[in-house]
Design an enzyme around this catalytic site. Sequence first.
Site, PDB file in Angstrom:
ATOM      1  N   TYR A  48      -5.574 -40.422 -26.853  1.00 27.02           N
ATOM      2  CA  TYR A  48      -4.781 -40.907 -25.725  1.00 27.02           C
ATOM      3  C   TYR A  48      -3.625 -41.755 -26.238  1.00 27.02           C
ATOM      4  O   TYR A  48      -3.823 -42.633 -27.065  1.00 27.02           O
ATOM      5  CB  TYR A  48      -5.646 -41.746 -24.771  1.00 27.02           C
ATOM      6  CG  TYR A  48      -5.733 -41.076 -23.425  1.00 27.02           C
ATOM      7  CD1 TYR A  48      -4.627 -41.047 -22.584  1.00 27.02           C
ATOM      8  CD2 TYR A  48      -6.896 -40.422 -23.020  1.00 27.02           C
ATOM      9  CE1 TYR A  48      -4.684 -40.386 -21.369  1.00 27.02           C
ATOM     10  CE2 TYR A  48      -6.955 -39.754 -21.814  1.00 27.02           C
ATOM     11  CZ  TYR A  48      -5.842 -39.742 -20.990  1.00 27.02           C
ATOM     12  OH  TYR A  48      -5.890 -39.083 -19.805  1.00 27.02           O
ATOM     13  N   GLU A  76      -0.830 -43.082 -23.999  1.00 23.80           N
ATOM     14  CA  GLU A  76       0.056 -43.456 -22.878  1.00 23.80           C
ATOM     15  C   GLU A  76       1.108 -44.444 -23.348  1.00 23.80           C
ATOM     16  O   GLU A  76       0.795 -45.394 -24.071  1.00 23.80           O
ATOM     17  CB  GLU A  76      -0.767 -44.078 -21.748  1.00 23.80           C
ATOM     18  CG  GLU A  76      -1.388 -43.039 -20.851  1.00 23.80           C
ATOM     19  CD  GLU A  76      -2.052 -43.664 -19.619  1.00 23.80           C
ATOM     20  OE1 GLU A  76      -2.026 -44.891 -19.464  1.00 23.80           O
ATOM     21  OE2 GLU A  76      -2.602 -42.882 -18.822  1.00 23.80           O
ATOM     22  N   ASP A  94      19.239 -26.797 -17.344  1.00 21.90           N
ATOM     23  CA  ASP A  94      17.889 -26.341 -17.696  1.00 21.90           C
ATOM     24  C   ASP A  94      18.007 -25.111 -18.600  1.00 21.90           C
ATOM     25  O   ASP A  94      18.325 -24.015 -18.139  1.00 21.90           O
ATOM     26  CB  ASP A  94      17.139 -26.005 -16.402  1.00 21.90           C
ATOM     27  CG  ASP A  94      15.732 -25.471 -16.660  1.00 21.90           C
ATOM     28  OD1 ASP A  94      15.355 -25.330 -17.835  1.00 21.90           O
ATOM     29  OD2 ASP A  94      15.016 -25.204 -15.672  1.00 21.90           O
ATOM     30  N   THR A 111      11.964 -25.898 -21.850  1.00 23.49           N
ATOM     31  CA  THR A 111      10.600 -25.664 -22.303  1.00 23.49           C
ATOM     32  C   THR A 111      10.667 -25.556 -23.818  1.00 23.49           C
ATOM     33  O   THR A 111      11.749 -25.448 -24.402  1.00 23.49           O
ATOM     34  CB  THR A 111      10.017 -24.346 -21.761  1.00 23.49           C
ATOM     35  OG1 THR A 111      10.822 -23.268 -22.248  1.00 23.49           O
ATOM     36  CG2 THR A 111       9.991 -24.314 -20.239  1.00 23.49           C
ATOM     37  N   LYS A 150       9.582 -20.747 -25.151  1.00 24.38           N
ATOM     38  CA  LYS A 150      10.221 -19.446 -24.888  1.00 24.38           C
ATOM     39  C   LYS A 150      10.997 -19.030 -26.144  1.00 24.38           C
ATOM     40  O   LYS A 150      10.370 -18.829 -27.173  1.00 24.38           O
ATOM     41  CB  LYS A 150      11.043 -19.530 -23.604  1.00 24.38           C
ATOM     42  CG  LYS A 150      10.130 -19.863 -22.399  1.00 24.38           C
ATOM     43  CD  LYS A 150      10.851 -19.944 -21.073  1.00 24.38           C
ATOM     44  CE  LYS A 150       9.878 -20.371 -19.976  1.00 24.38           C
ATOM     45  NZ  LYS A 150      10.530 -20.516 -18.670  1.00 24.38           N
ATOM     46  N   ARG A 166       3.363 -24.405 -25.754  1.00 24.82           N
ATOM     47  CA  ARG A 166       3.767 -24.579 -24.353  1.00 24.82           C
ATOM     48  C   ARG A 166       4.014 -26.052 -24.089  1.00 24.82           C
ATOM     49  O   ARG A 166       3.128 -26.881 -24.267  1.00 24.82           O
ATOM     50  CB  ARG A 166       2.643 -24.117 -23.414  1.00 24.82           C
ATOM     51  CG  ARG A 166       2.155 -22.736 -23.643  1.00 24.82           C
ATOM     52  CD  ARG A 166       1.382 -22.249 -22.449  1.00 24.82           C
ATOM     53  NE  ARG A 166       2.302 -21.842 -21.427  1.00 24.82           N
ATOM     54  CZ  ARG A 166       2.949 -20.679 -21.443  1.00 24.82           C
ATOM     55  NH1 ARG A 166       2.751 -19.823 -22.408  1.00 24.82           N
ATOM     56  NH2 ARG A 166       3.788 -20.382 -20.488  1.00 24.82           N
TER      57      ARG A 166
HETATM   58  C1  LIG Z   1      10.121 -21.189 -17.521  1.00 29.12           C
HETATM   59  C2  LIG Z   1      11.082 -22.044 -16.845  1.00 29.12           C
HETATM   60  C3  LIG Z   1      10.728 -23.317 -16.374  1.00 29.12           C
HETATM   61  C4  LIG Z   1       9.287 -23.788 -16.245  1.00 29.12           C
HETATM   62  O1  LIG Z   1       8.561 -23.936 -17.348  1.00 29.12           O
HETATM   63  P1  LIG Z   1       6.967 -24.084 -17.266  1.00 29.12           P
HETATM   64  O2  LIG Z   1       6.662 -24.554 -18.638  1.00 29.12           O
HETATM   65  O3  LIG Z   1       6.433 -22.744 -16.925  1.00 29.12           O
HETATM   66  O4  LIG Z   1       6.652 -25.105 -16.242  1.00 29.12           O
HETATM   67  C5  LIG Z   1      11.718 -24.130 -15.860  1.00 29.12           C
HETATM   68  N1  LIG Z   1      12.996 -23.718 -15.797  1.00 29.12           N
HETATM   69  C6  LIG Z   1      13.368 -22.491 -16.212  1.00 29.12           C
HETATM   70  C7  LIG Z   1      14.801 -22.101 -16.124  1.00 29.12           C
HETATM   71  C8  LIG Z   1      12.427 -21.616 -16.724  1.00 29.12           C
HETATM   72  O5  LIG Z   1      12.798 -20.395 -17.095  1.00 29.12           O
END
Ligand SMILES: *Cc1c(COP(=O)(O)O)cnc(C)c1O
Length: 436
Positions: A52, A54, A198, A224, A227, A233
């Site tokens: 933990y 925090e 994003d 993220t 990807k 993840r």
């Molecule tokens: C995949 C994605 C997310 C969310 O990610 P998670 O890890 O699945 O919560 C947010 N924004 C965009 C543009 C994405 O493609």
Amino acid sequence: MITALEQYDPQIYELIRQEKARQSGAIRLIPSENYVSRAVMLASGSCLTNKYAEGYPGRRYYEGQQVTDLIERMAQDRAKKLFKADHANVQPYSGSVANLAAYLALAKPGETIMGLALPHGGHLTHGWRVTASGRIFNSVQYGVNPDTGRFDYDRIAELAKKHRPRIIISGATAYPREIDFEVFGRIARDTGAYHISDIAHIAGLVVAGIHKSPVPYADIVSTTTHKTLRGPRGGMLLCRTEHAEKVDKAVFPGLQGGPHMHTLTAIAVAMAEADTPEFIAYAKQVVKNAKALAEKLLEHGFNLVSGGTDNHLILIDLRNKNVPGKKLAKALDRARIVSNYNTIPNDPAPPFNPSGLRIGTPAITTRGMKQDHAKQIAGFINKVVENIDDESVIEKVGKEVLLLCSQFPVPDHFIIPNKNNPGPLQDSDGLIPWLF
Ligand SMILES: *Cc1c(COP(=O)(O)O)cnc(C)c1O
């Protein structure tokens, strides 16, 4: 480790074995998926899951942070270097939580946010009404020009002038073209809005310099880590120093409790991997493969939203093929080609059975496939479309897919040579004296 699992829980062990076989014996074209390296896998399955932590390095609410502080600082430093950002928060559990934290850092509930609509390629968390982002905030959504499949920046600027949002979100989950973050930044500045970008999908392309970075043009960049960036993840937020405190507070204690230290450790490893010439070559190949795949699909008479791709993903408009997206995605899955059905801009079909298919090349490129293989895959897709009701052909394509997969083993022992390898830690790096 896996032997212990086999002995203790043979059922789960067997399911993991089957999933591994599935990932190895299929062409995985879901553009948000990838294969992580052995090193990332080991870090994310490590004892750091037991801890933990925090708070933030040097400011924790539990003791025993001698090691976790060092790891989190390393992850932050690597992220800052990689994305050329002033500040990095590596704690968000996922991209969705990272986005919500970014919004809450800069806006109050009830204020207006403006993002790309889900059916036009935006993410759920960009203000879609069923999500917290669409319920906590007043959400205004922009779309793409349905004729070109691309952003019409003048119309986005008009919409921003009309609604005066507190936050404008750039970034997408199904947009095959380069996004002009500089223009989004300008629209936000001109209308007194904050700009949150994003880059969940394209982070790997951004660090490799293939897609322009939003870092100079956005107040906060959200991503993220799993990807195109090819880490575990997780999520991450980058920002200028002026927003650092607000961002950190929005993540913890705003939305989360203890960070997932095992994930954070694996993120640190993935950042080191991404900071190599080998990763840049990988990211370049991802785009080359997507372009080759798109080209061959066009030759087979497929319509692609926006006419092609600049990045890692392709959105096929299936209307001229008279095959619904879901039916094709399921048939392809039986042929060991994994994709997802998707809406196309202004889709005349309902969202649960839309007219599009979304595919991408991050995972096949990690396996080592090149343009010729991407073209071969376009041929497989075409064959399934043309024989959508003929199970025997679909089965035959599945066998060809298996043959192709067998030439590109899953990177189970996938090690990226690390020329920046700093060697073992030194005493001065902060090793705990009483432990050793
Ligand atoms: C995949 C994605 C997310 C969310 O990610 P998670 O890890 O699945 O919560 C947010 N924004 C965009 C543009 C994405 O493609």
